[in-house]
Design a protein around this motif. Structure first.
Motif, PDB file in Angstrom:
ATOM      1  N   ALA A 522       0.837  -1.197   0.000  1.00 48.40           N
ATOM      2  CA  ALA A 522       0.000   0.000   0.000  1.00 48.40           C
ATOM      3  C   ALA A 522       0.872   1.247   0.000  1.00 48.40           C
ATOM      4  N   VAL A 523       0.362   2.325  -0.632  1.00 48.04           N
ATOM      5  CA  VAL A 523       1.020   3.636  -0.564  1.00 48.04           C
ATOM      6  C   VAL A 523       0.049   4.723  -0.118  1.00 48.04           C
ATOM      7  N   THR A 524      -1.244   4.410  -0.023  1.00 47.11           N
ATOM      8  CA  THR A 524      -2.200   5.401   0.446  1.00 47.11           C
ATOM      9  C   THR A 524      -2.151   5.561   1.960  1.00 47.11           C
ATOM     10  N   LYS A 525      -1.393   4.711   2.616  1.00 46.86           N
ATOM     11  CA  LYS A 525      -1.062   4.896   4.018  1.00 46.86           C
ATOM     12  C   LYS A 525       0.416   4.540   4.178  1.00 46.86           C
ATOM     13  N   PRO A 526       1.120   5.196   5.074  1.00 51.83           N
ATOM     14  CA  PRO A 526       2.572   4.989   5.171  1.00 51.83           C
ATOM     15  C   PRO A 526       2.926   3.711   5.913  1.00 51.83           C
ATOM     16  N   GLY A 527       4.169   3.254   5.711  1.00 52.22           N
ATOM     17  CA  GLY A 527       4.734   2.205   6.544  1.00 52.22           C
ATOM     18  C   GLY A 527       4.614   0.781   6.062  1.00 52.22           C
ATOM     19  N   ALA A 528       4.141   0.549   4.851  1.00 52.78           N
ATOM     20  CA  ALA A 528       3.991  -0.833   4.373  1.00 52.78           C
ATOM     21  C   ALA A 528       5.361  -1.493   4.217  1.00 52.78           C
ATOM     22  N   PRO A 529       5.479  -2.779   4.520  1.00 52.08           N
ATOM     23  CA  PRO A 529       6.752  -3.482   4.332  1.00 52.08           C
ATOM     24  C   PRO A 529       7.012  -3.737   2.849  1.00 52.08           C
ATOM     25  N   VAL A 530       8.256  -4.063   2.519  1.00 51.16           N
ATOM     26  CA  VAL A 530       8.620  -4.383   1.152  1.00 51.16           C
ATOM     27  C   VAL A 530       8.862  -5.886   1.036  1.00 51.16           C
ATOM     28  N   THR A 531       8.430  -6.473  -0.059  1.00 51.75           N
ATOM     29  CA  THR A 531       8.641  -7.890  -0.326  1.00 51.75           C
ATOM     30  C   THR A 531       9.119  -8.047  -1.768  1.00 51.75           C
ATOM     31  N   THR A 532       9.628  -9.222  -2.090  1.00 47.01           N
ATOM     32  CA  THR A 532      10.042  -9.522  -3.455  1.00 47.01           C
ATOM     33  C   THR A 532       8.920 -10.299  -4.140  1.00 47.01           C
ATOM     34  N   ALA A 533       8.299  -9.677  -5.130  1.00 46.16           N
ATOM     35  CA  ALA A 533       7.174 -10.317  -5.820  1.00 46.16           C
ATOM     36  C   ALA A 533       7.641 -11.442  -6.730  1.00 46.16           C
ATOM     37  N   ALA A 534       8.818 -11.285  -7.347  1.00 45.46           N
ATOM     38  CA  ALA A 534       9.364 -12.323  -8.224  1.00 45.46           C
ATOM     39  C   ALA A 534      10.801 -11.968  -8.551  1.00 45.46           C
ATOM     40  N   SER A 535      11.585 -12.982  -8.936  1.00 48.54           N
ATOM     41  CA  SER A 535      12.975 -12.798  -9.334  1.00 48.54           C
ATOM     42  C   SER A 535      13.224 -13.559 -10.633  1.00 48.54           C
ATOM     43  N   PHE A 536      14.024 -12.958 -11.514  1.00 48.29           N
ATOM     44  CA  PHE A 536      14.342 -13.567 -12.799  1.00 48.29           C
ATOM     45  C   PHE A 536      15.837 -13.436 -13.069  1.00 48.29           C
ATOM     46  N   VAL A 537      16.379 -14.387 -13.840  1.00 48.72           N
ATOM     47  CA  VAL A 537      17.772 -14.299 -14.280  1.00 48.72           C
ATOM     48  C   VAL A 537      17.811 -14.453 -15.795  1.00 48.72           C
ATOM     49  N   THR A 538      18.840 -13.855 -16.387  1.00 50.02           N
ATOM     50  CA  THR A 538      19.169 -14.080 -17.792  1.00 50.02           C
ATOM     51  C   THR A 538      20.673 -14.280 -17.864  1.00 50.02           C
ATOM     52  N   GLU A 539      21.106 -15.229 -18.668  1.00 49.76           N
ATOM     53  CA  GLU A 539      22.499 -15.641 -18.689  1.00 49.76           C
ATOM     54  C   GLU A 539      23.289 -14.900 -19.759  1.00 49.76           C
ATOM     55  N   VAL A 540      24.563 -14.659 -19.471  1.00 51.48           N
ATOM     56  CA  VAL A 540      25.467 -14.044 -20.431  1.00 51.48           C
ATOM     57  C   VAL A 540      25.583 -14.954 -21.651  1.00 51.48           C
ATOM     58  N   GLY A 541      25.379 -14.379 -22.839  1.00 54.40           N
ATOM     59  CA  GLY A 541      25.491 -15.138 -24.069  1.00 54.40           C
ATOM     60  C   GLY A 541      24.303 -16.016 -24.390  1.00 54.40           C
ATOM     61  N   ARG A 542      23.325 -16.024 -23.508  1.00 54.78           N
ATOM     62  CA  ARG A 542      22.120 -16.846 -23.711  1.00 54.78           C
ATOM     63  C   ARG A 542      20.929 -16.079 -23.131  1.00 54.78           C
ATOM     64  N   GLN A 543      20.496 -15.090 -23.890  1.00 51.42           N
ATOM     65  CA  GLN A 543      19.465 -14.197 -23.400  1.00 51.42           C
ATOM     66  C   GLN A 543      18.111 -14.886 -23.309  1.00 51.42           C
ATOM     67  N   GLY A 544      17.320 -14.482 -22.326  1.00 55.08           N
ATOM     68  CA  GLY A 544      16.015 -15.059 -22.055  1.00 55.08           C
ATOM     69  C   GLY A 544      15.816 -15.165 -20.560  1.00 55.08           C
ATOM     70  N   LEU A 545      14.651 -14.738 -20.084  1.00 51.18           N
ATOM     71  CA  LEU A 545      14.392 -14.668 -18.655  1.00 51.18           C
ATOM     72  C   LEU A 545      13.889 -16.007 -18.112  1.00 51.18           C
ATOM     73  N   HIS A 546      14.393 -16.349 -16.939  1.00 50.35           N
ATOM     74  CA  HIS A 546      13.969 -17.560 -16.236  1.00 50.35           C
ATOM     75  C   HIS A 546      13.676 -17.187 -14.790  1.00 50.35           C
ATOM     76  N   GLN A 547      12.520 -17.555 -14.282  1.00 49.14           N
ATOM     77  CA  GLN A 547      12.156 -17.217 -12.912  1.00 49.14           C
ATOM     78  C   GLN A 547      12.912 -18.104 -11.931  1.00 49.14           C
ATOM     79  N   VAL A 548      13.341 -17.502 -10.845  1.00 48.07           N
ATOM     80  CA  VAL A 548      14.061 -18.248  -9.805  1.00 48.07           C
ATOM     81  C   VAL A 548      13.339 -18.096  -8.478  1.00 48.07           C
TER      82      VAL A 548
END
Length: 548
Positions: A522-548
């Motif tokens: 939330a941003v309409t009230k202060p103080g909400a915690p932060v979380t990681t919604a998703a993480s992705f990697v892409t490799e050098v020389g082999r482009q393309g996203l993969h969720q981790v």
């Protein structure tokens, strides 16, 4: 637009600017020396008014550092340090006399300033609204520094910054963050407070640092109960003083000040720093370009005054070179784009529309020809492992649905497909293998594979696009927007779609890059915690996203 009250001097300034612009017509005035003085506000630049120098001890009677401090555009041996003196930030002139005020600065290895490495005195000019830009040089590469300012008896908060690595340095990793779209009236800057605590080397601000829209006395969605904002903010920004005061409102926020104090920022703009959906010299409503360029000159000047930018970025009237290139050793080259100032007007209006002859006209451009050549030439000369393009609007194709009559955004690169094709062909010809585009604008978090041909999902994956959601714009948002199924079904190269507020962090390494989408509930009230919604990697020389 409601009638706006402006001062007599500002009325005269605008009258002169309009007369000069009308005499030259549209953008031709930019190259005409005889009128450059008027169009660049030369009558209101340092030295032109011969302002006297004041004794800071008597001129500054209250804390002048109400808008905080900032650093930016790090090079291997220097970094920009910024502040603006404003004891009364919501008053014209910031509550200071129209005089030059000396400001002392120092930069040190430690936060207690026991090992000061550089110090000096800068002048805060009244013509620049007492903003200070110090290009602190003689620094060591790839080094953390601490800095502060002093004016009279007052000392600013301490900031933390760092320089870029040496040109040939072999870095193991670079940590960055990307943010965008921080409408003050849509909520609290909770995400900025969390960003201040992140372990990153630099932050890219991808546009919409402020919004031109009115902010009411309660702060819009912030719904202040303990204070009331002045009426000066309850109107759209048009004049130079309007934009200056709006920056004062935004920079008065303690969470935004904390983020600036914690990290160096690399800035670029989008539309709202001037006006929604403008294109080059064409305003949103399609009105007079001559009048709009006067407004653009005011907006660009206020932008430079209030951001940690170098001298080459200082505007000349309604023209300002914001695209620029920074290198971080041999690991990364950053080509920061400006997709507003030089673009063709949007096809079929500013909204969503099915592609057609108008949008597909090969003459249309998002960047302008000169910036396009600059980008592609830079890729040909690059020996960096990662070529990163921080820019404003969605680069990858984004269809609204899977039907033959799908629509795309005419304000994004989808509305300029020939321009996008030239960029992709240029990257291919330059042999760019690890391309990453960083984007803002759309108030959503997206992750895309950049396809060589978006009509053929089997075509080569040229790189990845990471879209940072907004800090506040769109208010609280939701994890799964209502059109999630339609968007993900119509765009198989779209690997992530989330509608919460927040920012993105990226770790560039020698083997891969990792993107973490950081969101708040939330941003309409202060103080909400932060979380990681998703993480992705892409490799050098082999482009393309993969969720981790």
């Amino acid at each position: 637009m409601p009638h706006l009250q402006v001062s007599q001097p500002e009325q005269e300034s605008q009258r002169q600017l309009r007369a000069a612009a009308a005499a030259l017509g549209r953008r031709r005035f930019l190259s005409i020396t005889s009128t450059a003085a008027a169009l660049a506000f030369t009558t209101n630049l340092p030295g032109s008014a011969h302002a006297a120098e004041a004794d800071a001890r008597t001129a500054v009677r209250a804390d002048p550092f109400t808008l905080g401090i900032a650093s930016g555009d790090p090079l291997p041996g220097s970094v920009v340090l910024w502040t603006r003196l404003a004891p009364e930030p919501f008053e014209t002139g910031g509550g200071l006399p129209k005089a030059r005020i000396p400001v002392r600065w120092e930069i040190a290895h430690d936060s207690r300033f026991r090992r000061v490495v550089r110090r000096g005195t800068a002048i805060a000019h009244p013509e620049l609204n007492h903003a200070v830009h110090v290009e602190a040089g003689g620094l060591a590469p790839d080094r953390v520094y601490h800095y502060r300012f002093r004016a009279g008896a007052w000392t600013s908060p301490t900031g933390r910054t760092r320089t870029a690595p040496a040109p040939g340095a072999d870095l193991a990793e670079l940590r960055l963050a990307a943010v965008s779209c921080q409408a003050y009236h849509d909520g609290y800057y909770t995400a900025h407070r969390h960003l201040a605590e992140e372990d990153v080397d630099l932050v890219f601000h991808l546009g919409d640092y402020l919004y031109e829209y009115a902010v009411d006395a309660s702060g819009g969605a912030r719904k202040y109960t303990d204070r009331r904002l002045p009426d000066i903010f309850n109107k759209e920004t048009v004049t130079l003083e309007d934009y200056r005061l709006r920056y004062a409102l935004y920079k008065s926020d303690p969470d935004l000040r904390a983020a600036h104090a914690a990290h160096p920022f690399l800035m670029t703009w989008d539309d709202h720093e001037t006006e929604n959906n403008y294109a080059g010299d064409v305003p949103e409503d399609g009105g007079s370009s001559q009048d709009f360029l006067v407004r653009r000159a005011a907006a660009y000047r206020a932008y430079w005054e209030n951001q940690p930018l170098r001298r080459p970025q200082r505007p000349d009237g309604p023209d300002m070179r914001l695209h620029r290139r920074l290198r971080f050793g041999r690991l990364a080259q950053f080509d920061i784009l400006d997709t507003r100032q030089y673009r063709s007007d949007q096809a079929y209006g500013d909204g969503a529309h099915h592609p057609g002859p108008e949008s597909e006209d090969p003459r249309r451009t998002m960047t302008g020809a000169a910036q396009e050549r600059w980008l592609i030439d830079g890729w040909h000369a690059s020996d960096a492992l990662w070529n990163v393009v921080p820019q404003q609007v969605t680069f990858s194709e984004r269809r609204t649905d899977s039907t033959p009559q799908y629509k795309v955004s005419m304000d994004a690169w989808d509305g300029y497909p020939a321009s996008r094709e030239r960029i992709l062909a240029g990257a291919e010809a330059a042999g760019v293998e690890n391309l990453m585009v960083l984007t803002g604008d759309v108030h959503k978090g997206y992750a895309y594979d950049i396809k060589r041909d978006f009509r053929d999902q089997k075509s080569r994956t040229m790189g990845t696009e990471i879209v940072a959601t907004s800090i506040t714009s769109g208010k609280d948002g939701e994890d799964k927007p209502a059109n999630w199924d339609a968007y993900t079904g119509a765009n198989p190269h779209m690997k992530f779609y989330n509608g919460r507020r927040g920012y993105v962090t990226v770790r560039l390494g020698r083997q891969q890059a990792r993107a973490d989408f950081r969101t708040v509930s939330a941003v309409t009230k202060p103080g909400a915690p932060v979380t990681t919604a998703a993480s992705f990697v892409t490799e050098v020389g082999r482009q393309g996203l993969h969720q981790v």
